[in-house]
Design a protein around this motif. Structure first.
Motif, PDB file in Angstrom:
ATOM      1  N   LEU A 163      -1.712  14.316   0.494  1.00  0.00           N
ATOM      2  CA  LEU A 163      -2.003  12.906   0.230  1.00  0.00           C
ATOM      3  C   LEU A 163      -0.854  11.993   0.644  1.00  0.00           C
ATOM      4  O   LEU A 163      -1.072  10.895   1.157  1.00  0.00           O
ATOM      5  CB  LEU A 163      -2.317  12.709  -1.255  1.00  0.00           C
ATOM      6  N   LEU A 164       0.387  12.463   0.410  1.00  0.00           N
ATOM      7  CA  LEU A 164       1.540  11.637   0.781  1.00  0.00           C
ATOM      8  C   LEU A 164       1.785  11.674   2.283  1.00  0.00           C
ATOM      9  O   LEU A 164       2.229  10.688   2.878  1.00  0.00           O
ATOM     10  CB  LEU A 164       2.800  12.093   0.041  1.00  0.00           C
ATOM     11  N   SER A 165       1.524  12.843   2.884  1.00  0.00           N
ATOM     12  CA  SER A 165       1.674  12.994   4.336  1.00  0.00           C
ATOM     13  C   SER A 165       3.021  12.427   4.790  1.00  0.00           C
ATOM     14  O   SER A 165       4.075  12.844   4.311  1.00  0.00           O
ATOM     15  CB  SER A 165       0.504  12.324   5.046  1.00  0.00           C
ATOM     16  N   ASP A 166       2.996  11.451   5.707  1.00  0.00           N
ATOM     17  CA  ASP A 166       4.241  10.880   6.232  1.00  0.00           C
ATOM     18  C   ASP A 166       4.552   9.531   5.597  1.00  0.00           C
ATOM     19  O   ASP A 166       5.247   8.710   6.206  1.00  0.00           O
ATOM     20  CB  ASP A 166       4.163  10.739   7.750  1.00  0.00           C
ATOM     21  N   THR A 167       4.047   9.289   4.364  1.00  0.00           N
ATOM     22  CA  THR A 167       4.241   7.989   3.713  1.00  0.00           C
ATOM     23  C   THR A 167       5.703   7.562   3.642  1.00  0.00           C
ATOM     24  O   THR A 167       6.032   6.422   4.003  1.00  0.00           O
ATOM     25  CB  THR A 167       3.618   7.996   2.300  1.00  0.00           C
ATOM     26  N   PRO A 168       6.634   8.406   3.190  1.00  0.00           N
ATOM     27  CA  PRO A 168       8.041   7.971   3.145  1.00  0.00           C
ATOM     28  C   PRO A 168       8.586   7.595   4.522  1.00  0.00           C
ATOM     29  O   PRO A 168       9.304   6.592   4.657  1.00  0.00           O
ATOM     30  CB  PRO A 168       8.773   9.190   2.557  1.00  0.00           C
ATOM     31  N   ASP A 169       8.248   8.381   5.543  1.00  0.00           N
ATOM     32  CA  ASP A 169       8.727   8.079   6.898  1.00  0.00           C
ATOM     33  C   ASP A 169       8.094   6.795   7.426  1.00  0.00           C
ATOM     34  O   ASP A 169       8.752   6.002   8.107  1.00  0.00           O
ATOM     35  CB  ASP A 169       8.411   9.239   7.842  1.00  0.00           C
ATOM     36  N   ARG A 199       0.828  -1.211   0.000  1.00  0.00           N
ATOM     37  CA  ARG A 199       0.000   0.000   0.000  1.00  0.00           C
ATOM     38  C   ARG A 199       0.869   1.270   0.000  1.00  0.00           C
ATOM     39  O   ARG A 199       0.615   2.225  -0.747  1.00  0.00           O
ATOM     40  CB  ARG A 199      -0.913   0.000   1.231  1.00  0.00           C
ATOM     41  N   LEU A 200       1.885   1.281   0.856  1.00  0.00           N
ATOM     42  CA  LEU A 200       2.736   2.466   0.954  1.00  0.00           C
ATOM     43  C   LEU A 200       3.511   2.706  -0.343  1.00  0.00           C
ATOM     44  O   LEU A 200       3.632   3.847  -0.805  1.00  0.00           O
ATOM     45  CB  LEU A 200       3.706   2.319   2.123  1.00  0.00           C
ATOM     46  N   LEU A 201       4.042   1.644  -0.930  1.00  0.00           N
ATOM     47  CA  LEU A 201       4.820   1.792  -2.160  1.00  0.00           C
ATOM     48  C   LEU A 201       3.940   2.247  -3.321  1.00  0.00           C
ATOM     49  O   LEU A 201       4.359   3.078  -4.141  1.00  0.00           O
ATOM     50  CB  LEU A 201       5.513   0.479  -2.509  1.00  0.00           C
ATOM     51  N   ARG A 202       2.732   1.714  -3.417  1.00  0.00           N
ATOM     52  CA  ARG A 202       1.833   2.163  -4.480  1.00  0.00           C
ATOM     53  C   ARG A 202       1.501   3.642  -4.322  1.00  0.00           C
ATOM     54  O   ARG A 202       1.443   4.393  -5.302  1.00  0.00           O
ATOM     55  CB  ARG A 202       0.543   1.330  -4.453  1.00  0.00           C
ATOM     56  N   LEU A 203       1.283   4.051  -3.079  1.00  0.00           N
ATOM     57  CA  LEU A 203       0.993   5.464  -2.823  1.00  0.00           C
ATOM     58  C   LEU A 203       2.186   6.331  -3.203  1.00  0.00           C
ATOM     59  O   LEU A 203       2.023   7.400  -3.814  1.00  0.00           O
ATOM     60  CB  LEU A 203       0.638   5.640  -1.348  1.00  0.00           C
ATOM     61  N   GLU A 204       3.384   5.886  -2.863  1.00  0.00           N
ATOM     62  CA  GLU A 204       4.582   6.636  -3.227  1.00  0.00           C
ATOM     63  C   GLU A 204       4.742   6.754  -4.737  1.00  0.00           C
ATOM     64  O   GLU A 204       5.105   7.799  -5.263  1.00  0.00           O
ATOM     65  CB  GLU A 204       5.822   5.974  -2.629  1.00  0.00           C
ATOM     66  N   ARG A 205       4.490   5.671  -5.449  1.00  0.00           N
ATOM     67  CA  ARG A 205       4.655   5.684  -6.901  1.00  0.00           C
ATOM     68  C   ARG A 205       3.625   6.574  -7.579  1.00  0.00           C
ATOM     69  O   ARG A 205       3.934   7.267  -8.549  1.00  0.00           O
ATOM     70  CB  ARG A 205       4.600   4.254  -7.441  1.00  0.00           C
ATOM     71  N   LEU A 206       2.413   6.550  -7.084  1.00  0.00           N
ATOM     72  CA  LEU A 206       1.405   7.474  -7.592  1.00  0.00           C
ATOM     73  C   LEU A 206       1.821   8.918  -7.311  1.00  0.00           C
ATOM     74  O   LEU A 206       1.636   9.808  -8.152  1.00  0.00           O
ATOM     75  CB  LEU A 206       0.049   7.184  -6.949  1.00  0.00           C
ATOM     76  N   GLY A 207       2.404   9.141  -6.136  1.00  0.00           N
ATOM     77  CA  GLY A 207       2.890  10.479  -5.804  1.00  0.00           C
ATOM     78  C   GLY A 207       3.987  10.944  -6.732  1.00  0.00           C
ATOM     79  O   GLY A 207       4.037  12.116  -7.117  1.00  0.00           O
TER      80      GLY A 207
END
Length: 329
Positions: free
Chosen positions: A186-192, A154-162
């Motif tokens: 939308l990305l918020s703290d996704t990378p962290d 889920r996190l990686l898909r969100l990052e790639r869309l970002g």
């Protein structure tokens, strides 16, 4: 040309030297003349107009039109970005770094950006649900390989869309300001969150032992370099590999066979502690180093936290209250 240096001037033939401030109106009027318009390296001034560019003719070019071939070779020759505008085809092509990019119409870009934002919103909701499931599993002591993989996907898909949306905002220019704000939200703290997830579950060798996902590997703390290496492996996964649990599990060093997906795993506590308001990274690191797992953190008393260097009595109470809330909530 988006740059004026000795290399550019060496291939300029004729034209008019200007050195005037850049404005869109000036650029539009000067572009009505034949030849190229050259901007300063910082893009703030128009230095030349009506220039004939003479790049090395032996450089490779795939374009067929005279202007586009000149722009393509000029970018290769000078290392400076070149822009070719075709009125007949209503296209704008940017040449830089050996690549060509046709800029899309802003209306088309806005539509694509809106579609990507909507997709990110749906993916963000799925990520929030996966996070809640993993949080409950960690507190309950039944987190499994499957839960970690799902959260990572889920996190990686969100990052790639970002990343796709970020490219669109660059191409949109001033039209992309609002989309940029949406992207940040939308990305918020996704990378962290992804980094903490890797730090929680990455299997590393414990000194003097082999790698064991359930015992020694789970307790041994990864170094920053090991976490970054794990993140790089995940980032390098293809979209197809990201859909399969096996490749994702192997990036962590976790069991990767289908029958292993329900094996229990133990989190070190980086994610859980990071969700405690105002708790500093140095305190989180000290607590994880002392207790080593979510189970041990939840079982610890306030006095145990107070004994950790950099935590103290006041923060110990804050941590204990927050962790108790997770268990009772």
């Amino acid at each position: 040309m988006l740059g004026d240096d000795p290399g550019v001037r060496a291939i300029c033939d004729g034209g008019v030297a200007l050195d005037v401030p850049f404005t869109p109106a000036r650029l539009r009027e000067l572009s009505k003349m034949d030849g190229a318009v050259v901007l300063s390296t910082d893009g703030t001034r128009i230095t030349r107009a009506n220039v004939h560019l003479v790049p090395d003719p032996s450089l490779p070019a795939v374009e067929t039109g005279t202007r586009h071939r000149a722009a393509e070779r000029t970018a290769l020759h000078t290392g400076v970005p070149a822009v070719a505008v075709s009125a007949s085809m209503t296209t704008v092509t940017v040449y830089a770094g050996g690549q060509a990019r046709v800029l899309a119409d802003p209306v088309v870009l806005l539509a694509r950006a809106d579609q990507t934002v909507a997709t990110m919103e749906r993916q963000g909701a799925r990520t929030a649900r996966a996070r809640a499931r993993l949080d409950r599993a960690e507190v309950g002591g039944y987190a499994a390989v499957r839960d970690v993989i799902t959260m990572t996907q889920r996190l990686l898909r969100l990052e790639r869309l970002g990343a796709e949306l970020a490219e669109l905002t660059v191409e949109m220019g001033e039209y992309g300001r609002q989309t940029t704000l949406q992207l940040e939200e939308l990305l918020s703290d996704t990378p962290d969150e992804l980094r903490r997830l890797v730090a929680d579950y990455l299997v590393v060798d414990r000194p003097g032992t082999g790698t064991d996902a359930s015992e020694a590997g789970a307790r041994a703390l990864p170094t920053a370099a090991q976490v970054e290496a794990g993140l790089e492996r995940l980032t390098a996964l293809s979209d197809a590999d990201l859909l399969a649990p096996g490749p994702v599990a192997r990036c962590f060093g976790l069991p990767a066979e289908p029958e292993d997906l329900d094996d229990q795993v133990s989190a070190r506590g980086y994610r859980m502690l990071a969700h405690i308001p105002r708790l500093r990274p140095v305190q989180i690191a000290a607590l994880v180093e002392r207790f080593g797992s979510v189970t041990a953190l939840l079982a610890a008393e306030q006095a145990d936290f107070a004994d950790v260097e950099g935590v103290g009595a006041l923060w110990a109470k804050h941590v204990r209250l927050r962790l108790t809330g997770l268990v009772t909530g």
